[in-house]
Design a protein around this motif. Structure first.
Motif, PDB file in Angstrom:
ATOM      1  N   ALA A  97       0.811  -1.228   0.000  1.00  0.00           N
ATOM      2  CA  ALA A  97       0.000   0.000   0.000  1.00  0.00           C
ATOM      3  C   ALA A  97       0.841   1.274   0.000  1.00  0.00           C
ATOM      4  O   ALA A  97       0.477   2.270  -0.611  1.00  0.00           O
ATOM      5  CB  ALA A  97      -0.949  -0.013   1.187  1.00  0.00           C
ATOM      6  N   GLY A  98       1.986   1.262   0.674  1.00  0.00           N
ATOM      7  CA  GLY A  98       2.780   2.489   0.765  1.00  0.00           C
ATOM      8  C   GLY A  98       3.965   2.546  -0.178  1.00  0.00           C
ATOM      9  O   GLY A  98       4.780   3.481  -0.094  1.00  0.00           O
ATOM     10  N   ALA A  99       4.098   1.560  -1.075  1.00  0.00           N
ATOM     11  CA  ALA A  99       5.252   1.528  -1.983  1.00  0.00           C
ATOM     12  C   ALA A  99       5.217   2.709  -2.943  1.00  0.00           C
ATOM     13  O   ALA A  99       4.172   3.048  -3.495  1.00  0.00           O
ATOM     14  CB  ALA A  99       5.264   0.215  -2.759  1.00  0.00           C
ATOM     15  N   THR A 100       6.370   3.339  -3.149  1.00  0.00           N
ATOM     16  CA  THR A 100       6.434   4.535  -3.987  1.00  0.00           C
ATOM     17  C   THR A 100       6.948   4.257  -5.395  1.00  0.00           C
ATOM     18  O   THR A 100       6.883   5.140  -6.254  1.00  0.00           O
ATOM     19  CB  THR A 100       7.348   5.586  -3.328  1.00  0.00           C
ATOM     20  OG1 THR A 100       8.648   5.008  -3.107  1.00  0.00           O
ATOM     21  CG2 THR A 100       6.759   6.045  -1.999  1.00  0.00           C
ATOM     22  N   ASN A 101       7.485   3.075  -5.647  1.00  0.00           N
ATOM     23  CA  ASN A 101       7.946   2.731  -6.989  1.00  0.00           C
ATOM     24  C   ASN A 101       7.881   1.222  -7.167  1.00  0.00           C
ATOM     25  O   ASN A 101       7.580   0.478  -6.225  1.00  0.00           O
ATOM     26  CB  ASN A 101       9.363   3.261  -7.246  1.00  0.00           C
ATOM     27  CG  ASN A 101      10.367   2.710  -6.249  1.00  0.00           C
ATOM     28  OD1 ASN A 101      10.549   1.499  -6.127  1.00  0.00           O
ATOM     29  ND2 ASN A 101      11.021   3.611  -5.512  1.00  0.00           N
ATOM     30  N   ARG A 102       8.150   0.755  -8.378  1.00  0.00           N
ATOM     31  CA  ARG A 102       7.995  -0.657  -8.697  1.00  0.00           C
ATOM     32  C   ARG A 102       8.899  -1.568  -7.882  1.00  0.00           C
ATOM     33  O   ARG A 102       8.456  -2.600  -7.365  1.00  0.00           O
ATOM     34  CB  ARG A 102       8.275  -0.849 -10.191  1.00  0.00           C
ATOM     35  CG  ARG A 102       8.433  -2.279 -10.663  1.00  0.00           C
ATOM     36  CD  ARG A 102       7.292  -3.181 -10.255  1.00  0.00           C
ATOM     37  NE  ARG A 102       6.024  -2.527 -10.421  1.00  0.00           N
ATOM     38  CZ  ARG A 102       4.885  -2.955  -9.877  1.00  0.00           C
ATOM     39  NH1 ARG A 102       4.888  -4.020  -9.115  1.00  0.00           N
ATOM     40  NH2 ARG A 102       3.767  -2.317 -10.098  1.00  0.00           N
ATOM     41  N   LEU A 103      10.178  -1.219  -7.744  1.00  0.00           N
ATOM     42  CA  LEU A 103      11.085  -2.104  -7.023  1.00  0.00           C
ATOM     43  C   LEU A 103      10.724  -2.172  -5.537  1.00  0.00           C
ATOM     44  O   LEU A 103      10.828  -3.224  -4.909  1.00  0.00           O
ATOM     45  CB  LEU A 103      12.541  -1.661  -7.224  1.00  0.00           C
ATOM     46  CG  LEU A 103      13.027  -1.712  -8.680  1.00  0.00           C
ATOM     47  CD1 LEU A 103      14.505  -1.337  -8.761  1.00  0.00           C
ATOM     48  CD2 LEU A 103      12.793  -3.081  -9.304  1.00  0.00           C
ATOM     49  N   ALA A 104      10.275  -1.047  -4.979  1.00  0.00           N
ATOM     50  CA  ALA A 104       9.808  -1.057  -3.591  1.00  0.00           C
ATOM     51  C   ALA A 104       8.549  -1.918  -3.467  1.00  0.00           C
ATOM     52  O   ALA A 104       8.358  -2.630  -2.468  1.00  0.00           O
ATOM     53  CB  ALA A 104       9.532   0.363  -3.111  1.00  0.00           C
ATOM     54  N   ALA A 155       2.453  -0.987 -16.285  1.00  0.00           N
ATOM     55  CA  ALA A 155       2.372   0.394 -15.799  1.00  0.00           C
ATOM     56  C   ALA A 155       3.755   0.894 -15.385  1.00  0.00           C
ATOM     57  O   ALA A 155       4.106   2.058 -15.636  1.00  0.00           O
ATOM     58  CB  ALA A 155       1.394   0.470 -14.628  1.00  0.00           C
ATOM     59  N   ALA A 156       4.548   0.027 -14.772  1.00  0.00           N
ATOM     60  CA  ALA A 156       5.888   0.417 -14.347  1.00  0.00           C
ATOM     61  C   ALA A 156       6.790   0.670 -15.555  1.00  0.00           C
ATOM     62  O   ALA A 156       7.643   1.564 -15.525  1.00  0.00           O
ATOM     63  CB  ALA A 156       6.484  -0.667 -13.456  1.00  0.00           C
ATOM     64  N   GLY A 160       8.740   4.212 -16.731  1.00  0.00           N
ATOM     65  CA  GLY A 160      10.196   4.176 -16.811  1.00  0.00           C
ATOM     66  C   GLY A 160      10.865   3.532 -15.615  1.00  0.00           C
ATOM     67  O   GLY A 160      12.069   3.713 -15.387  1.00  0.00           O
ATOM     68  N   GLU A 161      10.120   2.745 -14.829  1.00  0.00           N
ATOM     69  CA  GLU A 161      10.676   2.112 -13.628  1.00  0.00           C
ATOM     70  C   GLU A 161      11.163   0.693 -13.876  1.00  0.00           C
ATOM     71  O   GLU A 161      11.892   0.135 -13.053  1.00  0.00           O
ATOM     72  CB  GLU A 161       9.618   2.093 -12.517  1.00  0.00           C
ATOM     73  CG  GLU A 161       9.202   3.469 -12.055  1.00  0.00           C
ATOM     74  CD  GLU A 161       8.085   3.427 -11.031  1.00  0.00           C
ATOM     75  OE1 GLU A 161       7.738   4.490 -10.506  1.00  0.00           O
ATOM     76  OE2 GLU A 161       7.549   2.325 -10.763  1.00  0.00           O
ATOM     77  N   VAL A 162      10.742   0.094 -14.973  1.00  0.00           N
ATOM     78  CA  VAL A 162      11.107  -1.280 -15.304  1.00  0.00           C
ATOM     79  C   VAL A 162      11.594  -1.320 -16.746  1.00  0.00           C
ATOM     80  O   VAL A 162      11.075  -0.600 -17.609  1.00  0.00           O
ATOM     81  CB  VAL A 162       9.897  -2.231 -15.117  1.00  0.00           C
ATOM     82  CG1 VAL A 162      10.162  -3.598 -15.732  1.00  0.00           C
ATOM     83  CG2 VAL A 162       9.574  -2.380 -13.636  1.00  0.00           C
ATOM     84  N   ASP A 163      12.570  -2.144 -16.995  1.00  0.00           N
ATOM     85  CA  ASP A 163      13.140  -2.303 -18.341  1.00  0.00           C
ATOM     86  C   ASP A 163      12.037  -2.586 -19.358  1.00  0.00           C
ATOM     87  O   ASP A 163      11.332  -3.588 -19.248  1.00  0.00           O
ATOM     88  CB  ASP A 163      14.144  -3.454 -18.307  1.00  0.00           C
ATOM     89  CG  ASP A 163      14.908  -3.615 -19.617  1.00  0.00           C
ATOM     90  OD1 ASP A 163      14.603  -2.889 -20.583  1.00  0.00           O
ATOM     91  OD2 ASP A 163      15.797  -4.488 -19.663  1.00  0.00           O
ATOM     92  N   ASP A 167       9.261  -8.764 -21.420  1.00  0.00           N
ATOM     93  CA  ASP A 167       7.874  -9.147 -21.718  1.00  0.00           C
ATOM     94  C   ASP A 167       7.130  -9.227 -20.386  1.00  0.00           C
ATOM     95  O   ASP A 167       7.485 -10.044 -19.525  1.00  0.00           O
ATOM     96  CB  ASP A 167       7.841 -10.495 -22.427  1.00  0.00           C
ATOM     97  CG  ASP A 167       6.431 -10.908 -22.805  1.00  0.00           C
ATOM     98  OD1 ASP A 167       5.615 -11.153 -21.889  1.00  0.00           O
ATOM     99  OD2 ASP A 167       6.144 -11.014 -24.013  1.00  0.00           O
ATOM    100  N   PRO A 168       6.107  -8.395 -20.170  1.00  0.00           N
ATOM    101  CA  PRO A 168       5.421  -8.375 -18.861  1.00  0.00           C
ATOM    102  C   PRO A 168       4.791  -9.705 -18.478  1.00  0.00           C
ATOM    103  O   PRO A 168       4.818 -10.087 -17.305  1.00  0.00           O
ATOM    104  CB  PRO A 168       4.356  -7.285 -19.042  1.00  0.00           C
ATOM    105  CG  PRO A 168       4.859  -6.432 -20.142  1.00  0.00           C
ATOM    106  CD  PRO A 168       5.582  -7.354 -21.075  1.00  0.00           C
ATOM    107  N   ALA A 169       4.208 -10.428 -19.446  1.00  0.00           N
ATOM    108  CA  ALA A 169       3.560 -11.699 -19.117  1.00  0.00           C
ATOM    109  C   ALA A 169       4.585 -12.732 -18.683  1.00  0.00           C
ATOM    110  O   ALA A 169       4.427 -13.400 -17.656  1.00  0.00           O
ATOM    111  CB  ALA A 169       2.762 -12.203 -20.317  1.00  0.00           C
ATOM    112  N   VAL A 170       5.661 -12.872 -19.466  1.00  0.00           N
ATOM    113  CA  VAL A 170       6.711 -13.841 -19.114  1.00  0.00           C
ATOM    114  C   VAL A 170       7.346 -13.460 -17.782  1.00  0.00           C
ATOM    115  O   VAL A 170       7.594 -14.317 -16.921  1.00  0.00           O
ATOM    116  CB  VAL A 170       7.772 -13.913 -20.232  1.00  0.00           C
ATOM    117  CG1 VAL A 170       8.956 -14.773 -19.797  1.00  0.00           C
ATOM    118  CG2 VAL A 170       7.163 -14.462 -21.517  1.00  0.00           C
TER     119      VAL A 170
END
Length: 225
Positions: A97-104, A155-156, A160-163, A167-170
């Motif tokens: 709930a409080g994560a500010t970015n994808r890796l978090a 969405a990430a 620009g937070e994820v390469d 492929d998002p599904a894989v």
């Protein structure tokens, strides 16, 4: 892990198989007792050795009452898989709930996943038995998790937070599989000197896994720029 879609976390009212009507509060409490008992019985005995009698005895509920809530042993097994799925996704979403970015969000989601599976090791055995008892329910379990995961990765990438070459599904299926197998190895199989499983994922294992995930997902400026 990515936060599951909020709509997937909504509780649907339980329906009595006998009356076809939503259960009362008291009825929901009784149904919950049966599911909690089933979680233990199926985990300890396995599907084929488990019985409705064992479940009702553990729940402290009369055998006849069982059929007000479930039609059969398979019906309660399938509802248990669905219930465990809902609860593990809820545990993940709460942590994120409080994560500010994808890796978090990945770190928080996996922390919620491992916390839940440490408390509910039955998840592993019950879900794996579903492959043979109810393949459709097994598929639903995984796809409900992956659908939200995949949309979150997309969405990430847009942010620009994820390469964006991934492929998002894989990636979603790979990350989910990683979490499940690392949990199995270091939570389900591990035992201390007294023969007890760990109460939580060891910090060094969790950190090593997250380093791997961070390296795999991180945006590459030379490709994403």
């Amino acid at each position: 892990m990515t936060r599951p879609e909020s709509t997937a976390l909504a509780d649907e009212p339980s329906i009595s198989p006998q009356t076809g009507r939503p259960l009362t509060k008291r009825g929901e409490a009784t149904r919950r007792k049966l599911l909690e008992a089933a979680e233990v019985v199926f985990a300890e005995a396995g599907y084929h050795e488990a019985s409705i009698v064992k479940i009702t005895e553990r729940a402290g509920i009369g055998l006849g009452t069982f059929y007000l809530y479930f039609d059969s042993k398979q019906a309660i097994f399938e509802d248990l898989v669905t219930d465990l799925n809902r609860r593990v996704r809820h545990a993940m979403a709460e942590e994120m709930a409080g994560a500010t970015n994808r890796l978090a969000a990945e770190r928080a989601g996996f922390a919620g996943f491992f916390r839940f599976t440490a408390e509910h090791p039955a998840l592993y055995r019950v879900v794996r038995e579903a492959e043979f008892v109810s393949p459709e329910t097994l598929r639903l379990h995984y796809t409900r998790i992956v659908e939200g995961y995949e949309s979150g990765l997309r969405a990430a990438q847009a942010a620009g937070e994820v390469d964006d070459a991934l492929d998002p599904a894989v990636s979603a299926w790979a990350l989910m599989g990683m979490g499940e197998l690392i949990g199995m190895r270091f939570l389900l199989w591990e035992r201390d000197a007294t023969g007890e499983p760990p109460a939580q994922m060891p910090t060094e294992i969790f950190d090593a896994m997250m380093q791997f995930i961070d390296n795999a997902l991180a945006a590459r400026p030379e490709r994403n720029g």
